[in-house]
Design a protein around this motif. Sequence first.
Motif: not given
Lengths: 296, 140
Positions: A12-13, A16, A18-23
């Motif tokens: 996740x970290x 490559x 997005x750890x938050x899966x948000x822009x």
Amino acid sequence: MATAAIQANTKTWSGGKSPFNASYGKVMMWYFLMSDAFTFGAFLISYGTIRFSVNTWPDPNKVFNSVPFMGHNNLPLVFVSIMTFILIASSVTMVLAVHEGHKMNRKGVEKYMILTIIGGAAFLGCQAWEWTHLLTGEHVALLNNGTLSVMNTTASANPWGLQASHEAMVAALQKTPHETLVHIANTLHHSGAEAAHATHNVATMSNTELTNMLSTADLHVNNVGRPAFGSYFFGITGFHGFHVFSGVIINIIMYFKTKLGHFDQRGHYEMIEKAGLYWHFVDLVWVFVFLCFYLV
Amino acid sequence: MEHTLTAENTHSHGHNEGTGRIWKVFWILSALTIIELALGYFLYFKGEGMGHAGILTTKLAIAALTLLKAYYIVSVFMHLGDENRNMIMTICVPLVLFVWFIIAFLWDGGSWKEMRNTNAGSKPSIENVQPAPVKHDSKP
């Protein structure tokens, strides 16, 4: 088992992805709202601390008991419930606008943004009426120096202390200056043509006549209350109202950007989502303002 | 400058479902508000005879309903419930500070009140009975 979990976490970290899966914009909007939540929280907790530290506090059911076009009827909680439902409804139209945005339906977004803007404007109108009502409504209060005074509810004046006894009121009448007695007599019947007539009459009355008239009149007098009540009420609802106002401005800008097709060109309606986050936050804060100032 | 969603945002937030959930939450929020109002009117009409504990319990119940409303607004309307766990944690964990914040400050307020009403404080407990004889700077 543990190794697998660590591996998943490292993935996740490790870049490559997005750890938050948000822009970026959405994450930063959330962080801004979190900081704003701390600001509002600090204000409300400060209010709670002061309220906990004193023996008497104005009863919201007495202070906020008026509704437009209903005259002097005692209607506690009615107007503020209307305001609450307006804000909930405008939150629903906002989330529907976001929903239409996901479907890339420009007409749908436009329709729901208009409805949200109308809801916000209606709420602001209600708040303007409520503030005007408090700031211009005159109440007779027993001052700490033993005289009566006519007061509005402002950021520094609070006529909503404990109700004074009839004897205390009569005693205070003896010490109250003439102009104030005339003013009090006028507040007793302040309706249209009758008021002008009454002003003429009471202005010519002597102090003894006025005192006699007022001590037999149906005059309810409260002790003067702590100015902190108005300071907190106008401070916090004003700060919230300013958020509503800026939210309406943002929504208007979003409406025009939608209408001009900016989001269709961009390929997504994420700006509507971010404006929506702000708008829902305004509703969220109101839920707590409603609790702290009107319900408890 | 054109902003685009980066490729790594998969955006599989379950947004493509219908509006059923939105309307369901609208009705839940309305119902919770109506219950809150009912409790508010209960306090207004019956509060006098309920005693301190009864009033406090009712007020705490209203506060709990408010927290429930806040949960629905944040989780469904703001779609935080649809975000991934990292995102939820980065927003919710700092807000836990409020728990101690509220306890500490309200406790402090209560302690001030106690001092006001005892000889330990600078003021005797006349506030309940009559206005203080000292001239306050409350302007007419």
